[in-house]
Design an enzyme around this catalytic site. Sequence first.
Site, PDB file in Angstrom:
ATOM      1  N   HIS A   1      29.468  35.687  41.586  1.00  0.00           N
ATOM      2  CA  HIS A   1      29.981  35.883  42.948  1.00  0.00           C
ATOM      3  C   HIS A   1      29.290  34.944  43.937  1.00  0.00           C
ATOM      4  O   HIS A   1      28.098  34.648  43.787  1.00  0.00           O
ATOM      5  CB  HIS A   1      29.748  37.323  43.403  1.00  0.00           C
ATOM      6  CG  HIS A   1      30.608  38.314  42.683  1.00  0.00           C
ATOM      7  ND1 HIS A   1      31.886  38.648  43.101  1.00  0.00           N
ATOM      8  CD2 HIS A   1      30.391  39.016  41.539  1.00  0.00           C
ATOM      9  CE1 HIS A   1      32.406  39.512  42.255  1.00  0.00           C
ATOM     10  NE2 HIS A   1      31.527  39.764  41.300  1.00  0.00           N
TER      11      HIS A   1
ATOM     12  N   GLY B   1      32.829  42.615  43.638  1.00  0.00           N
ATOM     13  CA  GLY B   1      32.749  41.783  44.847  1.00  0.00           C
ATOM     14  C   GLY B   1      32.188  42.556  46.033  1.00  0.00           C
ATOM     15  O   GLY B   1      31.417  42.021  46.831  1.00  0.00           O
TER      16      GLY B   1
ATOM     17  N   CYS C   1      37.910  44.266  45.307  1.00  0.00           N
ATOM     18  CA  CYS C   1      37.121  43.819  44.163  1.00  0.00           C
ATOM     19  C   CYS C   1      35.842  44.648  44.179  1.00  0.00           C
ATOM     20  O   CYS C   1      35.064  44.554  45.143  1.00  0.00           O
ATOM     21  CB  CYS C   1      36.813  42.327  44.300  1.00  0.00           C
ATOM     22  SG  CYS C   1      35.866  41.658  42.927  1.00  0.00           S
TER      23      CYS C   1
ATOM     24  N   CYS D   1      34.384  44.651  35.732  1.00  0.00           N
ATOM     25  CA  CYS D   1      35.396  44.877  36.774  1.00  0.00           C
ATOM     26  C   CYS D   1      35.160  46.273  37.348  1.00  0.00           C
ATOM     27  O   CYS D   1      35.377  47.264  36.656  1.00  0.00           O
ATOM     28  CB  CYS D   1      36.786  44.754  36.147  1.00  0.00           C
ATOM     29  SG  CYS D   1      38.085  45.036  37.348  1.00  0.00           S
TER      30      CYS D   1
HETATM   31  N1  API Z   1      38.492  42.971  40.425  1.00  0.00           N
HETATM   32  C1  API Z   1      37.244  43.117  39.687  1.00  0.00           C
HETATM   33  C2  API Z   1      36.490  41.850  39.528  1.00  0.00           C
HETATM   34  C3  API Z   1      37.182  40.990  38.596  1.00  0.00           C
HETATM   35  C4  API Z   1      36.360  39.794  38.374  1.00  0.00           C
HETATM   36  C5  API Z   1      37.151  38.760  37.631  1.00  0.00           C
HETATM   37  N2  API Z   1      38.059  38.055  38.531  1.00  0.00           N
HETATM   38  C6  API Z   1      36.212  37.783  36.976  1.00  0.00           C
HETATM   39  O1  API Z   1      34.992  37.933  37.154  1.00  0.00           O
HETATM   40  O2  API Z   1      36.715  36.895  36.294  1.00  0.00           O
HETATM   41  C7  API Z   1      36.344  44.171  40.279  1.00  0.00           C
HETATM   42  O3  API Z   1      36.869  45.128  40.840  1.00  0.00           O
HETATM   43  O4  API Z   1      35.096  44.049  40.130  1.00  0.00           O
END
Ligand code: API
Length: 283
Positions: A166, A227, A224, A75
């Site tokens: 992703h 992301g 994210c 994350c």
């Molecule tokens: N918010 C996070 C990503 C969370 C990813 C999570 N949702 C998963 O891979 O299950 C970030 O800043 O990179």
Amino acid sequence: MELTFTKMQGAGNDYVYINGFDYTITPSQAEKLAVKLADRHFGIGGDGLVIIDPSDIADAKMRMYNADGSEGNMCGNAIRCVAKYVYDYAIAKKEQLMIESKSGVKPITVSTENNQVHLATVEMGAANFNTPAIPVLTEETQWIDYSFETAHGVYQVTALSMGNPHLVTFMKDIHTLRLSEIGPLFEHHSAFPERINTEFVEVHSNQEISMRVWERGSGETLACGTGACAAVAAAVVNGYCLSDSWVTVHLLGGDLEIYYSKEQIYMKGPAVEVFTGQLNISL
Ligand SMILES: N[C@H](CCC[C@H](N)C(=O)O)C(=O)O
């Protein structure tokens, strides 16, 4: 059990943080706690829960759980906040920190003001476009500008791993997207056995993009970090952005700066403490 927590956010991607140096929380307890504490009406409110644990190989270890209780491997916004916590609360008062995650140890350089971290630059590792590593169930070895069929129509997508999965798609206008309708179609698609995080990206120039994100396990978040790295990596391999230069990524919660090279991606962004508190909870 009386728990002290810290609420922090990176570009609006907010999590509840618990100091695992003070409390031992098992994985199954953490999964339940994430759902309870992330609830924005009956809990503290956040995109999930992060536990900052001791590490044998780094200054600290990050365990990150989505709002649905599922554990994520990495994350980006949270790891900047973990570095802030580790520095501000003197677990390791160093401007070069190493934070362990489920997708490896990440070197982080923090910038401070009044002896507190306000910005951090993370070595996020290299993007991995190989479909088995993401994972994506397909005969193709890569999905770059791939025609992907969903119940809502066909999208040109690029798939990659940043330690977590992703899918990136480019479009003219991301702000009219009904993300709550189409996000789950991607997240729960049968091609993604571990589900997937999906980025919807609008390109402004070869060094500036905007994006919205539907996160696995948390829904639409304001930002994210992994992301944003995935969006820039996909933009470079599809010829929209420049490699080996900084790209500004505009997200609903703020901006992140991403530097893409084939070997290494750097992410630079804010880390903010919002409040701390105590609560009584049965684990
Ligand atoms: N918010 C996070 C990503 C969370 C990813 C999570 N949702 C998963 O891979 O299950 C970030 O800043 O990179």
